[in-house]
Write an enzyme that holds these catalytic residues in place. Structure first.
Site, mmCIF file in Angstrom:
data_model
loop_
_atom_site.group_PDB
_atom_site.id
_atom_site.type_symbol
_atom_site.label_atom_id
_atom_site.label_comp_id
_atom_site.label_asym_id
_atom_site.label_seq_id
_atom_site.Cartn_x
_atom_site.Cartn_y
_atom_site.Cartn_z
ATOM 1 N N PRO A 1 -32.417 10.556 -39.660
ATOM 2 C CA PRO A 1 -31.089 9.983 -39.861
ATOM 3 C C PRO A 1 -30.001 11.052 -39.875
ATOM 4 C CG PRO A 1 -32.400 9.854 -41.886
ATOM 5 C CD PRO A 1 -33.312 10.326 -40.812
ATOM 6 N N GLU A 2 -28.928 10.810 -39.126
ATOM 7 C CA GLU A 2 -27.771 11.695 -39.090
ATOM 8 C C GLU A 2 -26.560 10.911 -39.594
ATOM 9 O OE1 GLU A 2 -27.557 13.752 -35.287
ATOM 10 O OE2 GLU A 2 -29.740 13.952 -35.205
ATOM 11 N N LYS B 1 -23.598 13.326 -44.139
ATOM 12 C CA LYS B 1 -25.020 13.035 -44.292
ATOM 13 C C LYS B 1 -25.393 12.663 -45.722
ATOM 14 C CE LYS B 1 -27.208 15.418 -40.465
ATOM 15 N NZ LYS B 1 -28.383 16.215 -40.115
#
Length: 399
Positions: free
Chosen positions: A11-12, A63
Site C-alpha cells: 500500500p502506498e 502513508k
C-alpha cells in the site's frame, strides 16, 4: 484469489486514502461499543479504550491513516475521543466483517454495539510490518502529503534541494518520505516513466530545472492551466498520478480486493512490472522498473532484467511486487514469497529511516549482509551491491 497473486502490492499513498474512504463509508451510521481487542501475536501497543457507544472516522495523510474513536453523548464511562495513527507496512488494510467470522490476521478489532448483527472493523496485516501508535500525531519528519497538500509539498522539495538526499538517484529520492510522503515503489516507476526520466539520474539535476520553470506572464490563466495539463513536471505528477489511482476506486490492494479492482489497476499501469520493461535494484534493495537508459548513477555491475512478454509463463520473480531483499531468515523469505504463513511469530522490525521507503521490508545492516546460514545455498546472490544509507537522527524512524 490464491497465494502469490500479483495484486498483493504494498500500500502506498493512494491505498491509504482509499482505506480512509472505505472506513468512513462503511462506518457511517454504525455505533461501536465495548473494548478494542488486539490479537495476542501483535507486538503493537494495546489500545486502552472502552465506551458504551462511539463512532469511528478516518483521515489519511501520505502513508499514514488516523483513526478517531469518538464517544457519543451520554456514553459510559465518560471519556475524551482517542486517535490512533496507522502505517500499513507491506500488507495492512481495513475490513468490516461479522464478529463471529473474523478474517485471518485481524490484529486490531473494533466491535459494533450488540443491538443489531455484530460487526467488527478489523486492521488486517498478514506480514505484520504494519504499526499503530496512540495519540493521533502524524509521524515527525514526514513531509506534506503529495495528494492533499500539493503546494506545501512542492515548496518543501524545491527549498531543500541542498539536502544530501538529492545527491542520490531520483528513483531513490522519490522514496524519501521527508519530501515525498505517499510515494512508493509502483508510483515512482510510473511517474519517471511518463516523463522519460532515467531512474538513476541525479535527483538534484532533475529538480533544479523546476526552480527555473516559469510560464510566460503573457499567457491567460486558462492558457497556463492548459500548458500545465499538457506538460506536467515531475512534482505535478507526484500529485496527479496518485490521484488517478484514487479515482480508480475500489480498495485495489490486499487479499480482500476483488479481481475487478485489480484488473482496473493493472490496466492503468504503464511501466511497473509490465512486459518489455527493465528492472534494477537500487542501493536500498528495492526494484525500480524503467524503459531505456537507467542513467549515470546506475549501480556498478548491476544487471538489468527485462520483463517477459505476456505469453511467457510467469515465475515468482515476475510478480508485480518485487520480493523483499534477502534477510537472515531464508526459510521465512521462501515461505513468504510462496504466500504461505510464517511458522514463527514475526518480530516487529526496527524501522528504517524516512530516507528509505519505511513501508519496505528492512534491509540487513551493513556488515551483516554476507553472514548467511549454511542452508542458504539455494538462494540467488544479489546482482546489485546495495549499501544501506546512514539513518536519520533518532525520532524520524518508521516501521
Amino acid at each position: 484469489m490464491g497465494p502469490g497473486h500479483p495484486s498483493h502490492r504494498m500500500p502506498e499513498g493512494p491505498e491509504l486514502h482509499l482505506a480512509s474512504h472505505f472506513v468512513n463509508k462503511e462506518c457511517r451510521g454504525l455505533v461501536f461499543s465495548g473494548c478494542v481487542e488486539k490479537s495476542p501475536v501483535s507486538r503493537n501497543p494495546e489500545v486502552p479504550f472502552e465506551s458504551s457507544a462511539y463512532h469511528i472516522s478516518a483521515l489519511a495523510r501520505g502513508k499514514e491513516l488516523r483513526l478517531t474513536l469518538s464517544p457519543l453523548p451520554g456514553a459510559q464511562p465518560p471519556r475524551e475521543p482517542l486517535a490512533l495513527v496507522f502505517r500499513f507496512g507491506m500488507t495492512g488494510s481495513f475490513q468490516l466483517a461479522p464478529s463471529d467470522v473474523l478474517p485471518p490476521h485481524a490484529h486490531l478489532r473494533f466491535y459494533t454495539a450488540p443491538s443489531g448483527p455484530r460487526l467488527a472493523l478489523c486492521f488486517v496485516d498478514i506480514r505484520r510490518f504494519g504499526h499503530w501508535e496512540l495519540g493521533g500525531e502524524w509521524q515527525p519528519g514526514r513531509g506534506p502529503c503529495v495528494l492533499l497538500e500539493y503546494e506545501q509539498f512542492r515548496e518543501n522539495v524545491l527549498r531543500n534541494l541542498a539536502d544530501k538526499a538529492f545527491d542520490r538517484p531520483i528513483c531513490e529520492a522519490l522514496l524519501d518520505q521527508r519530501f515525498f510522503n505517499g510515494i512508493g515503489n509502483y508510483l515512482r516507476a510510473e511517474i519517471l516513466h511518463r516523463l522519460r526520466i532515467p531512474p538513476f539520474e541525479k535527483a538534484r539535476t532533475v529538480l533544479e530545472a523546476l526552480q527555473q520553470r516559469r510560464l510566460s506572464p503573457e499567457l491567460t490563466l486558462s492558457q497556463k492551466i492548459k500548458a500545465k495539463l499538457q506538460n506536467p513536471d515531475l512534482l505535478e505528477l507526484c500529485h496527479s498520478v496518485p490521484k488517478e489511482v484514487v479515482q480508480l476506486g475500489g480498495k485495489g490492494y490486499g487479499p480482500e480486493s476483488g479481481e475487478e479492482d485489480f484488473a482496473a489497476f493493472r490496466a492503468w499501469l504503464r511501466c511497473y512490472g509490465m512486459p518489455g520493461m527493465s528492472s534494477l535494484r537500487d542501493r536500498n534493495g528495492r526494484t525500480i522498473w524503467f524503459q531505456g537508459d537507467p542513467g549515470p548513477l546506475a549501480p556498478k555491475g548491476g544487471k538489468s532484467r527485462k520483463k517477459k512478454s505476456k505469453g511467457a509463463r510467469q515465475g515468482p520473480e515476475d510478480r508485480v511486487e518485487d520480493p523483499p531483499p534477502p534477510n537472515k531468515s531464508p526459510s521465512k523469505t521462501r515461505r513468504a514469497r510462496r504466500g504461505l504463513p510464517e511458522q514463527t511469530t514475526a518480530q516487529q522490525p526496527k524501522g528504517p529511516s524516512l530516507q528509505q521507503d519505511p513501508e519496505a521490508p528492512p534491509v540487513p545492516e551493513k556488515g551483516k549482509r554476507r553472514r548467511r546460514p549454511a542452508t542458504s545455498g539455494h538462494h540467488r546472490p544479489q546482482k546489485v551491491k546495495a549499501d544501506t544509507p546512514s539513518l536519520e537522527p533518532e525520532g524520524t524512524s518508521a516501521s
